[in-house]
Design a protein around this motif. Structure first.
Motif, PDB file in Angstrom:
ATOM      1  N   ILE A   1       0.744  -1.248  -0.066  1.00 40.30           N
ATOM      2  CA  ILE A   1      -0.056   0.060  -0.205  1.00 40.30           C
ATOM      3  C   ILE A   1       1.033   1.331  -0.126  1.00 40.30           C
ATOM      4  CG2 ILE A   1      -1.842   1.353   1.556  1.00 40.30           C
ATOM      5  CD1 ILE A   1      -2.587  -1.441   2.411  1.00 40.30           C
ATOM      6  N   LEU A   2       1.853   1.273   1.206  1.00 42.26           N
ATOM      7  CA  LEU A   2       2.415   2.452   1.334  1.00 42.26           C
ATOM      8  C   LEU A   2       3.894   2.792   0.070  1.00 42.26           C
ATOM      9  CD1 LEU A   2       2.484   2.500   5.090  1.00 42.26           C
ATOM     10  CD2 LEU A   2       1.271   3.942   3.557  1.00 42.26           C
ATOM     11  N   VAL A   3       4.042   1.861  -0.663  1.00 41.62           N
ATOM     12  CA  VAL A   3       5.180   2.109  -1.500  1.00 41.62           C
ATOM     13  C   VAL A   3       4.806   3.000  -2.794  1.00 41.62           C
ATOM     14  CG1 VAL A   3       4.999  -0.091  -3.269  1.00 41.62           C
ATOM     15  CG2 VAL A   3       7.113   0.904  -2.663  1.00 41.62           C
ATOM     16  N   TYR A   4       3.335   2.997  -2.651  1.00 36.34           N
ATOM     17  CA  TYR A   4       2.734   3.844  -3.649  1.00 36.34           C
ATOM     18  C   TYR A   4       1.830   5.211  -2.968  1.00 36.34           C
ATOM     19  CZ  TYR A   4       3.381  -0.086  -6.536  1.00 36.34           C
ATOM     20  OH  TYR A   4       4.199  -1.199  -7.076  1.00 36.34           O
ATOM     21  N   ARG A   5       2.199   5.214  -1.686  1.00 39.25           N
ATOM     22  CA  ARG A   5       1.626   6.166  -0.714  1.00 39.25           C
ATOM     23  C   ARG A   5       0.178   6.154  -1.098  1.00 39.25           C
ATOM     24  NH1 ARG A   5       5.356  11.269  -1.332  1.00 39.25           N
ATOM     25  NH2 ARG A   5       5.196  11.766   0.684  1.00 39.25           N
ATOM     26  N   ALA A   6      -0.552   5.162  -1.075  1.00 39.09           N
ATOM     27  CA  ALA A   6      -1.971   5.303  -1.459  1.00 39.09           C
ATOM     28  C   ALA A   6      -2.635   5.670  -0.354  1.00 39.09           C
ATOM     29  CB  ALA A   6      -2.250   3.514  -1.873  1.00 39.09           C
ATOM     30  N   THR A   7      -3.769   6.641  -0.706  1.00 37.41           N
ATOM     31  CA  THR A   7      -4.596   6.926   0.316  1.00 37.41           C
ATOM     32  C   THR A   7      -5.921   6.410   0.647  1.00 37.41           C
ATOM     33  OG1 THR A   7      -5.947   8.260  -1.416  1.00 37.41           O
ATOM     34  CG2 THR A   7      -3.782   9.434  -0.483  1.00 37.41           C
ATOM     35  N   HIS A   8      -6.268   5.318   0.054  1.00 39.23           N
ATOM     36  CA  HIS A   8      -7.377   4.650   0.137  1.00 39.23           C
ATOM     37  C   HIS A   8      -7.271   3.078  -0.163  1.00 39.23           C
ATOM     38  CE1 HIS A   8      -8.985   8.626   0.125  1.00 39.23           C
ATOM     39  NE2 HIS A   8      -9.988   8.186   0.826  1.00 39.23           N
ATOM     40  N   VAL A   9      -7.829   2.443   0.537  1.00 36.27           N
ATOM     41  CA  VAL A   9      -7.658   0.776   0.185  1.00 36.27           C
ATOM     42  C   VAL A   9      -9.322   0.194   0.581  1.00 36.27           C
ATOM     43  CG1 VAL A   9      -7.004  -1.696   0.729  1.00 36.27           C
ATOM     44  CG2 VAL A   9      -5.521   0.282   0.749  1.00 36.27           C
ATOM     45  N   PRO A  10      -9.865  -0.378  -0.513  1.00 33.40           N
ATOM     46  CA  PRO A  10     -11.245  -0.917  -0.274  1.00 33.40           C
ATOM     47  C   PRO A  10     -10.837  -2.275   0.416  1.00 33.40           C
ATOM     48  CG  PRO A  10     -10.643  -1.396  -2.534  1.00 33.40           C
ATOM     49  CD  PRO A  10      -9.605  -0.515  -1.878  1.00 33.40           C
ATOM     50  N   VAL A  11     -11.707  -2.376   1.645  1.00 30.19           N
ATOM     51  CA  VAL A  11     -11.169  -3.590   2.403  1.00 30.19           C
ATOM     52  C   VAL A  11     -12.494  -4.417   2.913  1.00 30.19           C
ATOM     53  CG1 VAL A  11      -9.015  -2.702   3.535  1.00 30.19           C
ATOM     54  CG2 VAL A  11     -11.386  -2.127   4.387  1.00 30.19           C
ATOM     55  N   GLY A  12     -12.404  -5.663   3.149  1.00 29.55           N
ATOM     56  CA  GLY A  12     -13.690  -6.357   3.773  1.00 29.55           C
ATOM     57  C   GLY A  12     -13.126  -6.693   5.174  1.00 29.55           C
ATOM     58  N   GLU A  13     -14.077  -7.537   5.963  1.00 30.75           N
ATOM     59  CA  GLU A  13     -13.956  -7.688   7.314  1.00 30.75           C
ATOM     60  C   GLU A  13     -12.517  -8.371   7.691  1.00 30.75           C
ATOM     61  OE1 GLU A  13     -15.736  -6.754  10.014  1.00 30.75           O
ATOM     62  OE2 GLU A  13     -16.979  -5.554   8.689  1.00 30.75           O
ATOM     63  N   ASP A  14     -12.099  -9.222   6.725  1.00 35.36           N
ATOM     64  CA  ASP A  14     -11.042  -9.821   7.029  1.00 35.36           C
ATOM     65  C   ASP A  14      -9.662  -9.352   6.834  1.00 35.36           C
ATOM     66  OD1 ASP A  14     -11.515  -9.855   4.323  1.00 35.36           O
ATOM     67  OD2 ASP A  14     -10.835 -11.908   3.998  1.00 35.36           O
ATOM     68  N   GLN A  15      -9.689  -8.058   6.417  1.00 35.85           N
ATOM     69  CA  GLN A  15      -8.612  -7.225   6.065  1.00 35.85           C
ATOM     70  C   GLN A  15      -8.250  -5.913   6.996  1.00 35.85           C
ATOM     71  OE1 GLN A  15      -5.736  -8.247   4.603  1.00 35.85           O
ATOM     72  NE2 GLN A  15      -6.728 -10.175   3.624  1.00 35.85           N
ATOM     73  N   LYS A  16      -9.599  -5.717   7.668  1.00 36.64           N
ATOM     74  CA  LYS A  16      -9.524  -4.406   8.276  1.00 36.64           C
ATOM     75  C   LYS A  16      -8.213  -4.226   9.552  1.00 36.64           C
ATOM     76  CE  LYS A  16     -14.329  -2.991   8.209  1.00 36.64           C
ATOM     77  NZ  LYS A  16     -15.476  -2.663   8.970  1.00 36.64           N
ATOM     78  N   GLN A  17      -8.047  -5.662  10.094  1.00 33.79           N
ATOM     79  CA  GLN A  17      -6.916  -5.771  11.112  1.00 33.79           C
ATOM     80  C   GLN A  17      -5.515  -5.079  10.317  1.00 33.79           C
ATOM     81  OE1 GLN A  17      -6.000  -9.205  13.060  1.00 33.79           O
ATOM     82  NE2 GLN A  17      -5.691  -8.112  15.045  1.00 33.79           N
ATOM     83  N   HIS A  18      -5.367  -5.611   9.373  1.00 36.69           N
ATOM     84  CA  HIS A  18      -3.988  -5.607   8.532  1.00 36.69           C
ATOM     85  C   HIS A  18      -4.041  -4.026   7.885  1.00 36.69           C
ATOM     86  CE1 HIS A  18      -3.400 -10.091   7.252  1.00 36.69           C
ATOM     87  NE2 HIS A  18      -3.173  -9.786   8.548  1.00 36.69           N
ATOM     88  N   LEU A  19      -5.083  -3.578   7.617  1.00 34.11           N
ATOM     89  CA  LEU A  19      -4.960  -2.082   7.238  1.00 34.11           C
ATOM     90  C   LEU A  19      -4.550  -1.145   8.564  1.00 34.11           C
ATOM     91  CD1 LEU A  19      -5.061  -0.046   5.080  1.00 34.11           C
ATOM     92  CD2 LEU A  19      -7.595   0.295   5.462  1.00 34.11           C
ATOM     93  N   GLU A  20      -5.416  -1.690   9.651  1.00 34.60           N
ATOM     94  CA  GLU A  20      -5.058  -0.776  11.067  1.00 34.60           C
ATOM     95  C   GLU A  20      -3.572  -0.970  11.044  1.00 34.60           C
ATOM     96  OE1 GLU A  20      -7.537  -2.466  13.656  1.00 34.60           O
ATOM     97  OE2 GLU A  20      -9.404  -1.646  12.919  1.00 34.60           O
ATOM     98  N   LEU A  21      -3.002  -2.047  10.915  1.00 40.09           N
ATOM     99  CA  LEU A  21      -1.436  -2.227  11.286  1.00 40.09           C
ATOM    100  C   LEU A  21      -0.659  -1.450  10.257  1.00 40.09           C
ATOM    101  CD1 LEU A  21       0.652  -3.750  12.506  1.00 40.09           C
ATOM    102  CD2 LEU A  21       0.755  -5.200  10.821  1.00 40.09           C
ATOM    103  N   ALA A  22      -1.149  -1.341   9.028  1.00 37.42           N
ATOM    104  CA  ALA A  22      -0.401  -0.441   8.024  1.00 37.42           C
ATOM    105  C   ALA A  22      -0.412   0.880   8.569  1.00 37.42           C
ATOM    106  CB  ALA A  22      -1.019  -0.699   6.508  1.00 37.42           C
TER     107      ALA A  22
END
Length: 355
Positions: free
Chosen positions: A138-159
């Motif tokens: 995500i961050l190598v592109y300095r992305a501002t938004h990621v569409p996420v499902g329930e199973d990936q929310k924790q990983h985005l919080e870690l990012a």
């Protein structure tokens, strides 16, 4: 730099056949996002090898996922489509993040516990640090938004936690280099380099369950092919799977509340609603009180109408692997233009000598 440019990033692992759940839960949304955002869509093959993959099958799956993206309506000319391993900056930034993330953070990741199971000592170290690579994606592109499902929310919080710690730890250096922006982190404002990426919430989630067990999520790892509708299935296969889908003996209810405690009925009505672009209530207004013997043929016709063209286009695209590879090479070249700039900055921020 005054602000981060709005950018969406998301990815899919090339492991097994993509199915209806992948389409309704993710890919269809990605297609819609193209109208409002610059998008980068990635086949995350480095993530796939955190568990064993048969090499020839992995190659096939990378091309199949790419074909599914294009057949579903993702435009690789207007946006970027590539496979992760072609852009080595993902792995390089992941190593930096391995040194930023804390062991305690990773120990709280529920997906590692689920995937490693009881034999955690035998799991690959790559599976353990998988979330750091996802953050790097995500961050190598300095992305501002990621569409996420329930199973990936924790990983985005870690990012977000990794980005925040990097920004905080290197705030003075970022300001010295003049390559950051002011970012509010709680009551503190720091000179930061990475955005705190926001989730794109899709509204009511389209959670597609197994056709054989309404309590289990539709999965490409389920041993029964009848449990899912693959994006490569032809009309006969789609109709057969819906006809054989598990149901209960009662007629469909006339109101959504009547679906409570009826997981298979709820799943099939939800699939109909998602494919038709309607609510469950609207579907039940048409089919309430009618038996599944009448509802299933209507659902099969709708699924064939919506998914048949995707399957046909996928077969056409997959017949020319060289064309798929050309799309991935072009996407990787464009992705590296962005990623290499990020890594040049990160090396300078951290103090690594290089170009």
């Amino acid at each position: 730099m005054s602000a981060f440019k709005p950018l969406v990033f998301s990815g899919v692992q090339p492991t097994g056949n993509l199915h209806l759940g992948n389409y309704l839960g993710a890919i269809r949304r990605w297609v819609e996002l193209q109208a409002s955002h610059d998008c980068i869509y990635c086949v995350v093959d480095l993530h796939a090898i955190t568990v064993w993959q048969e090499p020839a099958e992995l190659e096939r799956s990378i091309r199949e996922v790419t074909a599914a993206f294009i057949a579903s309506g993702i435009d690789p000319k207007r946006h970027i489509v590539f496979n992760q391993s072609r852009v080595p900056e993902h792995a390089e930034l992941a190593w930096v993040f391995n040194c930023v993330a804390r062991m305690g953070w990773l120990n709280r990741m529920t997906q590692f516990k689920d995937k490693a199971g009881k034999d955690r000592e035998n799991a690959s170290s790559g599976l353990f640090v998988y979330p750091n690579l996802m953050a790097a994606d995500i961050l190598v592109y300095r992305a501002t938004h990621v569409p996420v499902g329930e199973d990936q929310k924790q990983h985005l919080e870690l990012a977000r936690d990794i980005a925040a710690k990097f920004n905080h730890d290197y705030s003075a250096r970022i300001a010295e280099k003049g390559i950051g922006v002011e970012i509010a982190m709680g009551e503190e404002v720091v000179n930061g380099y990475f955005p705190l990426t926001e989730p794109l919430i899709e509204g009511p989630a389209t959670r597609v369950m197994s056709l054989k067990d309404g309590a289990k999520k539709m999965s490409k790892s389920d041993p029964s092919d009848l449990s899912r509708i693959n994006l490569t299935d032809d009309a006969d296969a789609i109709s057969k799977k819906i006809r054989k889908a598990k149901t209960d003996p009662d007629a469909l209810p006339s109101e959504v509340a009547g679906l409570a405690g009826r997981p298979e009925a709820d799943n099939l009505v939800g699939i109909f609603a998602a494919l038709a672009g309607r609510t469950k209530g609207e579907v039940l207004a048409d089919f309430g009180g009618r038996p599944f013997s009448e509802f299933k043929p209507a659902l099969a016709d709708l699924a064939v109408d919506k998914l048949g063209p995707i399957a046909g286009e996928m077969r056409r695209i997959l017949a020319d692997p060289a064309e798929i590879d050309a799309v991935l090479r072009d996407g990787a070249s464009r992705a590296r233009e962005i990623a290499s700039r990020t890594m040049k900055d990160v090396r300078s921020i951290v103090g690594l000598l290089g170009d």
